[in-house]
Motif scaffolding. Structure first.
Motif, PDB file in Angstrom:
ATOM      1  N   ARG A 141       0.828  -1.179  -0.062  1.00  0.00           N
ATOM      2  CA  ARG A 141       0.087   0.101   0.002  1.00  0.00           C
ATOM      3  C   ARG A 141       0.821   1.287  -0.019  1.00  0.00           C
ATOM      4  O   ARG A 141       1.459   1.489   0.901  1.00  0.00           O
ATOM      5  CB  ARG A 141      -0.999  -0.069   1.061  1.00  0.00           C
ATOM      6  N   MET A 142       1.194   1.790  -1.145  1.00  0.00           N
ATOM      7  CA  MET A 142       2.084   2.876  -1.317  1.00  0.00           C
ATOM      8  C   MET A 142       1.450   4.185  -2.070  1.00  0.00           C
ATOM      9  O   MET A 142       0.268   3.893  -2.773  1.00  0.00           O
ATOM     10  CB  MET A 142       3.207   2.596  -2.224  1.00  0.00           C
ATOM     11  N   PRO A 175      -2.984  12.632   3.001  1.00  0.00           N
ATOM     12  CA  PRO A 175      -4.359  12.018   2.852  1.00  0.00           C
ATOM     13  C   PRO A 175      -5.035  11.641   4.266  1.00  0.00           C
ATOM     14  O   PRO A 175      -4.242  11.544   5.140  1.00  0.00           O
ATOM     15  CB  PRO A 175      -4.132  10.757   2.067  1.00  0.00           C
ATOM     16  N   GLU A 176      -6.155  11.593   4.364  1.00  0.00           N
ATOM     17  CA  GLU A 176      -7.002  10.999   5.532  1.00  0.00           C
ATOM     18  C   GLU A 176      -6.530   9.462   5.919  1.00  0.00           C
ATOM     19  O   GLU A 176      -6.310   9.121   7.096  1.00  0.00           O
ATOM     20  CB  GLU A 176      -8.628  11.007   5.417  1.00  0.00           C
ATOM     21  N   CYS A 177      -6.752   8.816   4.937  1.00  0.00           N
ATOM     22  CA  CYS A 177      -6.033   7.430   5.100  1.00  0.00           C
ATOM     23  C   CYS A 177      -4.821   7.263   4.701  1.00  0.00           C
ATOM     24  O   CYS A 177      -4.347   7.504   3.312  1.00  0.00           O
ATOM     25  CB  CYS A 177      -7.011   6.253   4.170  1.00  0.00           C
ATOM     26  N   LEU A 178      -3.704   6.900   5.528  1.00  0.00           N
ATOM     27  CA  LEU A 178      -2.432   6.764   5.420  1.00  0.00           C
ATOM     28  C   LEU A 178      -2.133   5.574   4.551  1.00  0.00           C
ATOM     29  O   LEU A 178      -2.445   4.313   4.872  1.00  0.00           O
ATOM     30  CB  LEU A 178      -1.559   6.982   6.484  1.00  0.00           C
ATOM     31  N   PRO A 179      -0.810   5.311   3.646  1.00  0.00           N
ATOM     32  CA  PRO A 179      -0.421   4.253   3.097  1.00  0.00           C
ATOM     33  C   PRO A 179       0.428   3.456   3.984  1.00  0.00           C
ATOM     34  O   PRO A 179       0.947   4.175   5.086  1.00  0.00           O
ATOM     35  CB  PRO A 179       0.302   4.640   1.794  1.00  0.00           C
ATOM     36  N   ASP A 197       6.375   3.587  11.871  1.00  0.00           N
ATOM     37  CA  ASP A 197       5.165   3.613  11.690  1.00  0.00           C
ATOM     38  C   ASP A 197       4.855   3.945  10.015  1.00  0.00           C
ATOM     39  O   ASP A 197       3.933   2.920   9.587  1.00  0.00           O
ATOM     40  CB  ASP A 197       4.392   4.739  12.175  1.00  0.00           C
ATOM     41  N   ILE A 198       5.565   4.394   9.436  1.00  0.00           N
ATOM     42  CA  ILE A 198       5.337   4.587   7.875  1.00  0.00           C
ATOM     43  C   ILE A 198       6.813   4.670   7.344  1.00  0.00           C
ATOM     44  O   ILE A 198       7.533   5.294   7.872  1.00  0.00           O
ATOM     45  CB  ILE A 198       4.505   5.951   7.626  1.00  0.00           C
ATOM     46  N   GLY A 236       4.599  -1.049  12.854  1.00  0.00           N
ATOM     47  CA  GLY A 236       4.291   0.022  13.529  1.00  0.00           C
ATOM     48  C   GLY A 236       3.080  -0.001  14.398  1.00  0.00           C
ATOM     49  O   GLY A 236       2.459  -0.686  14.337  1.00  0.00           O
ATOM     50  N   SER A 237       2.908   1.209  14.890  1.00  0.00           N
ATOM     51  CA  SER A 237       1.482   1.331  15.819  1.00  0.00           C
ATOM     52  C   SER A 237       0.575   2.161  14.827  1.00  0.00           C
ATOM     53  O   SER A 237      -0.623   2.186  15.200  1.00  0.00           O
ATOM     54  CB  SER A 237       1.837   2.237  16.816  1.00  0.00           C
ATOM     55  N   VAL A 238       0.767   2.869  13.750  1.00  0.00           N
ATOM     56  CA  VAL A 238      -0.207   3.307  12.870  1.00  0.00           C
ATOM     57  C   VAL A 238      -0.968   2.476  11.904  1.00  0.00           C
ATOM     58  O   VAL A 238      -0.559   1.422  11.614  1.00  0.00           O
ATOM     59  CB  VAL A 238       0.453   4.325  11.884  1.00  0.00           C
ATOM     60  N   ARG A 239      -2.148   2.558  12.044  1.00  0.00           N
ATOM     61  CA  ARG A 239      -3.343   1.697  11.417  1.00  0.00           C
ATOM     62  C   ARG A 239      -3.325   2.340   9.929  1.00  0.00           C
ATOM     63  O   ARG A 239      -3.735   3.304   9.644  1.00  0.00           O
ATOM     64  CB  ARG A 239      -4.757   1.585  12.110  1.00  0.00           C
TER      65      ARG A 239
END
Length: 345
Positions: A185-186, A236-240, A268-269, A338-341
């Motif tokens: 997911r990029m 973006p609101e939803c992160l890759p 996280d990213i 990481g901790s980011v969903r």
């Protein structure tokens, strides 16, 4: 210094700037009648001709090469293009030539004003560094008979004598680098219609996605330039899982925005860049990047213009200069979460 230019004389007489230059320098190809009209107009307008070569006598010393850089590529810091120009100036000394830079002002580009070093023939060849408008390229090539080479920009019709980095394959390799580490997911960060380089890098990124059967979400094609060309990024609101950035400066500024939101890179990213260049004073973000071989590009551009100065049939066409991936610390090691969903999880 006279304020009257060859273009002013050309407009008054109704001929091209090249014809004016040929007439004033005593070259062939101009009828006696036209030559006399040009000489008379030049005298009446108070034109004073500059010497064709300003460093030494032609054939005995240095060759003068003009370098044109658009004002839009300059800033208060040492930009990527200014660094490339400095490398070119160093390489030029080994090739018995000197580079003379002229900044293409916004007004002059918008109003199609030919650079003075071209108009006055104070150089014998020109290297245009960075992308300029196609309308300006048409005028530039119409107003001169000297070689014009484009560095870090090409156009199949107008600017095909060019030297570019391997933007397409380089970014393809960077994206494959992420796939090999388990990312799918990029997002791509870059205003793809801003320059041909950003577009080519996006196409390399997208090729890798297609080969892996991954669809690019529309919100993950992210602009990074505002209307005046400054870098400006909206997350973006939803992160890759990973951001693929068209240059390291964009990657560095993106990482700062993520840090402001408490998002860690690479835990996280992950983030990758392109060009492996951050100007002096910018925080070292340890960005994994595709390094552009600016020294080799400058050398190839100088070789091309010097070859064409000797023989117009030599050194024609597009030259692509490869770089390589430089691994640093902005990509998460495989297997560490990481901790980011992220979107889709």
């Amino acid at each position: 210094m006279s304020k009257v230019r060859m273009a002013d004389i050309a407009q008054r007489v109704g001929v091209s700037t090249v014809t004016v230059h040929n007439a004033l320098s005593g070259q062939k190809g101009v009828s006696d009648e036209v030559r006399n009209r040009i000489l008379q107009a030049a005298d009446e307008m108070g034109y004073r001709q500059r010497p064709a070569v300003t460093v030494r006598e032609k054939g005995r010393g240095l060759k003068n090469i003009g370098v044109i850089i658009s004002e839009k590529y300059l800033a208060d810091y040492t930009t990527f293009y200014w660094k490339m120009y400095q490398e070119m100036a160093l390489i030029a000394t080994d090739k018995n030539c000197a580079v003379v830079v002229e900044i293409l002002k916004h007004y002059n580009e918008d109003n199609l004003v030919v650079p003075r070093i071209v108009e006055e023939h104070t150089v014998e060849g020109v290297i245009v560094l960075g992308e300029i408008s196609r309308e300006y390229i048409r005028v530039l090539k119409r107003q001169t008979d000297m070689p014009v080479i484009f560095l870090d920009f090409y156009d199949k019709e107008l600017a095909n004598d060019a030297v570019i980095a391997d933007n397409f394959y380089g970014m393809y390799l960077m994206t494959e680098y992420l796939f090999a580490r388990g990312f799918r997911r990029m997002a791509y960060v870059g205003s793809i219609h801003e320059t041909s380089s950003i577009m080519d890098r996006y196409c390399g990124f997208y090729k890798a996605l297609l080969e892996h059967g991954v669809q690019l979400r529309p919100e993950w094609l992210i602009e990074d330039r505002n209307r005046i060309g400054n870098i400006e990024i909206v997350l973006p609101e939803c992160l890759p899982e990973a951001f693929v950035c068209n240059c390291d400066l964009t990657a560095g500024l993106l990482m700062m925005k993520l840090e402001e939101r408490g998002i860690r890179v690479p835990e996280d990213i992950s983030v990758v860049g392109f060009d492996n260049y951050l100007y002096p004073g910018f925080p070292d973000k340890k960005i994994t990047s595709y390094e552009v071989n600016t020294g080799a590009m400058a050398k190839v551009a100088l070789d091309k213009v010097l070859k064409q100065m000797k023989n117009t049939g030599r050194g024609r066409g597009l030259d692509v200069v490869s770089g390589h991936i430089v691994e640093k610390q902005s990509v998460r090691m495989q297997g560490i979460s990481g901790s980011v969903r992220h979107a889709g999880e």
